[in-house]
Design a protein around this motif. Sequence first.
Motif, PDB file in Angstrom:
ATOM      1  N   GLN A 160     -10.450  -0.093   5.844  1.00 27.69           N
ATOM      2  CA  GLN A 160     -11.628   0.473   4.917  1.00 27.69           C
ATOM      3  C   GLN A 160     -13.067   0.974   5.750  1.00 27.69           C
ATOM      4  O   GLN A 160     -13.662   1.724   5.095  1.00 27.69           O
ATOM      5  CB  GLN A 160     -12.407  -0.084   3.732  1.00 27.69           C
ATOM      6  CG  GLN A 160     -11.570  -0.758   3.179  1.00 27.69           C
ATOM      7  CD  GLN A 160     -10.900   0.397   2.522  1.00 27.69           C
ATOM      8  OE1 GLN A 160     -11.013   1.633   1.553  1.00 27.69           O
ATOM      9  NE2 GLN A 160      -9.328   0.914   2.822  1.00 27.69           N
ATOM     10  N   ILE A 216       1.039  -1.240   0.479  1.00 31.99           N
ATOM     11  CA  ILE A 216       0.079  -0.297   0.125  1.00 31.99           C
ATOM     12  C   ILE A 216       1.111   0.924   0.205  1.00 31.99           C
ATOM     13  O   ILE A 216       1.563   1.540   0.316  1.00 31.99           O
ATOM     14  CB  ILE A 216      -0.892  -0.035   1.169  1.00 31.99           C
ATOM     15  CG1 ILE A 216      -1.781  -0.946   0.924  1.00 31.99           C
ATOM     16  CG2 ILE A 216      -1.652   0.921   1.511  1.00 31.99           C
ATOM     17  CD1 ILE A 216      -2.959  -1.080   2.140  1.00 31.99           C
ATOM     18  N   LEU A 217       1.108   2.402  -1.118  1.00 31.96           N
ATOM     19  CA  LEU A 217       1.610   3.100  -0.916  1.00 31.96           C
ATOM     20  C   LEU A 217       1.042   4.072  -0.017  1.00 31.96           C
ATOM     21  O   LEU A 217       1.957   5.399   0.538  1.00 31.96           O
ATOM     22  CB  LEU A 217       1.332   3.518  -2.351  1.00 31.96           C
ATOM     23  CG  LEU A 217       2.318   3.271  -3.370  1.00 31.96           C
ATOM     24  CD1 LEU A 217       1.867   3.402  -4.719  1.00 31.96           C
ATOM     25  CD2 LEU A 217       4.028   2.993  -3.340  1.00 31.96           C
ATOM     26  N   ASN A 218      -0.493   4.569   0.092  1.00 32.36           N
ATOM     27  CA  ASN A 218      -0.813   6.003   0.590  1.00 32.36           C
ATOM     28  C   ASN A 218      -0.635   5.113   1.774  1.00 32.36           C
ATOM     29  O   ASN A 218      -0.819   4.312   2.993  1.00 32.36           O
ATOM     30  CB  ASN A 218      -1.997   5.968   0.452  1.00 32.36           C
ATOM     31  CG  ASN A 218      -2.920   7.235   1.410  1.00 32.36           C
ATOM     32  OD1 ASN A 218      -3.239   6.997   2.184  1.00 32.36           O
ATOM     33  ND2 ASN A 218      -3.771   7.486   0.477  1.00 32.36           N
ATOM     34  N   PRO A 219       0.254   6.085   2.433  1.00 33.81           N
ATOM     35  CA  PRO A 219       1.048   6.076   4.527  1.00 33.81           C
ATOM     36  C   PRO A 219       0.259   6.374   5.143  1.00 33.81           C
ATOM     37  O   PRO A 219      -0.119   5.311   5.646  1.00 33.81           O
ATOM     38  CB  PRO A 219       1.336   7.473   4.616  1.00 33.81           C
ATOM     39  CG  PRO A 219       1.511   8.330   3.615  1.00 33.81           C
ATOM     40  CD  PRO A 219       1.401   7.769   2.414  1.00 33.81           C
ATOM     41  N   GLU A 220      -1.043   7.203   4.849  1.00 34.39           N
ATOM     42  CA  GLU A 220      -2.404   6.543   6.392  1.00 34.39           C
ATOM     43  C   GLU A 220      -2.479   5.333   5.857  1.00 34.39           C
ATOM     44  O   GLU A 220      -3.397   4.805   7.371  1.00 34.39           O
ATOM     45  CB  GLU A 220      -2.518   8.013   5.907  1.00 34.39           C
ATOM     46  CG  GLU A 220      -2.506   9.501   6.590  1.00 34.39           C
ATOM     47  CD  GLU A 220      -3.657  10.294   6.251  1.00 34.39           C
ATOM     48  OE1 GLU A 220      -5.142  10.121   6.377  1.00 34.39           O
ATOM     49  OE2 GLU A 220      -3.078  11.818   6.187  1.00 34.39           O
ATOM     50  N   ILE A 221      -2.891   4.909   4.873  1.00 35.92           N
ATOM     51  CA  ILE A 221      -3.510   3.657   4.507  1.00 35.92           C
ATOM     52  C   ILE A 221      -3.472   2.513   5.231  1.00 35.92           C
ATOM     53  O   ILE A 221      -3.273   1.688   5.586  1.00 35.92           O
ATOM     54  CB  ILE A 221      -4.855   3.402   2.936  1.00 35.92           C
ATOM     55  CG1 ILE A 221      -5.439   4.904   3.019  1.00 35.92           C
ATOM     56  CG2 ILE A 221      -5.106   2.355   3.237  1.00 35.92           C
ATOM     57  CD1 ILE A 221      -5.568   4.532   1.483  1.00 35.92           C
ATOM     58  N   ARG A 222      -1.389   2.552   4.458  1.00 37.42           N
ATOM     59  CA  ARG A 222      -1.165   1.572   4.924  1.00 37.42           C
ATOM     60  C   ARG A 222      -0.243   1.095   6.431  1.00 37.42           C
ATOM     61  O   ARG A 222      -0.339   1.277   6.953  1.00 37.42           O
ATOM     62  CB  ARG A 222       0.891   1.866   4.606  1.00 37.42           C
ATOM     63  CG  ARG A 222       2.083   0.570   4.877  1.00 37.42           C
ATOM     64  CD  ARG A 222       3.148   1.488   3.989  1.00 37.42           C
ATOM     65  NE  ARG A 222       4.006   3.102   4.308  1.00 37.42           N
ATOM     66  CZ  ARG A 222       3.914   4.047   3.311  1.00 37.42           C
ATOM     67  NH1 ARG A 222       2.783   3.217   2.025  1.00 37.42           N
ATOM     68  NH2 ARG A 222       4.049   4.391   4.065  1.00 37.42           N
ATOM     69  N   ARG A 223      -0.739   2.745   7.199  1.00 35.83           N
ATOM     70  CA  ARG A 223      -0.881   2.519   8.709  1.00 35.83           C
ATOM     71  C   ARG A 223      -1.754   1.517   9.373  1.00 35.83           C
ATOM     72  O   ARG A 223      -1.489   1.141  10.024  1.00 35.83           O
ATOM     73  CB  ARG A 223      -0.102   3.513   9.286  1.00 35.83           C
ATOM     74  CG  ARG A 223       0.606   4.760   9.108  1.00 35.83           C
ATOM     75  CD  ARG A 223       0.753   5.894   9.328  1.00 35.83           C
ATOM     76  NE  ARG A 223       1.767   6.910   9.544  1.00 35.83           N
ATOM     77  CZ  ARG A 223       1.789   8.018   8.364  1.00 35.83           C
ATOM     78  NH1 ARG A 223       0.904   8.234   8.182  1.00 35.83           N
ATOM     79  NH2 ARG A 223       3.150   8.544   7.988  1.00 35.83           N
TER      80      ARG A 223
END
Length: 260
Positions: free
Chosen positions: A167, A155-162
């Motif tokens: 979802q 996952i590239l998006n840092p917030e979603i990755r964290r």
Amino acid sequence: MSTPLFISPEDIIHCIKLSCQVPDLVEAIARQKIIVDAAKEAGIKVAESELQQEGDRLRFAKKLVKAADTLAWLKKHHLSVEDFEELVHKDILAKKLAFHLFADKVEAFFYQNKLNYFGAVTYEIIFDDRDVALELFYALQEGEVSFQEIAREYILNPEIRRVGGYQGIKRRGEFRPEIAAAVFAATPPEILKPITTPKGVYLILVEEIIQPELDERSRSNILQELFSDWLKQQIEKQEILIDLEGDKNSQPVQPLTQPA
């Protein structure tokens, strides 16, 4: 000392036109006029106590704790105290009209559309390559890797990755149709076989399926949905005239929504 920059009402209207905001503003004005007329016809009135209560709620929502905060907010938005009272009055009028028209229709609507109110708690990772998604899916099946490990890597998006691709709670209608069919057929906790869509290949962990419940939040959402649909229908029936240049002989505008 710099010269003050003067902005006239004509400048504001011209800017609205050039930024292509006129249709949205016309629809908002039309909605408000329809609400006022329908409320008057239904004999709906707003009490002083309701104005006070809704005004307090609005100030709280906007974090206007002190009187000075409220005055600063009004100044920022070029509103007077009377304008604020009118804003609150219109909000209450819309809510009371919605309740008047549709309060007794909410329950039937809910049960007729119950499938749409199932919810799911999911985690997802989107891949460009189906082969990679399949390889990782089978690795998950064999316990060679965890979903969170894959999320941290892909996952590239840092917030979603964290949050590991979390979802939140989504209703059936918030998923793509091909994804919804698989998600709501799952037996949680379950990792779905990769699903290919035009936006990418989805690897999804279904953590929980939430049964539909007609609680206060659902009632409020359904009431607003029914009311919004009704307003849209009322607008479509109208011939709307716009006078931006002070010309009282304005021609009818094109319909806000084109017939199918």
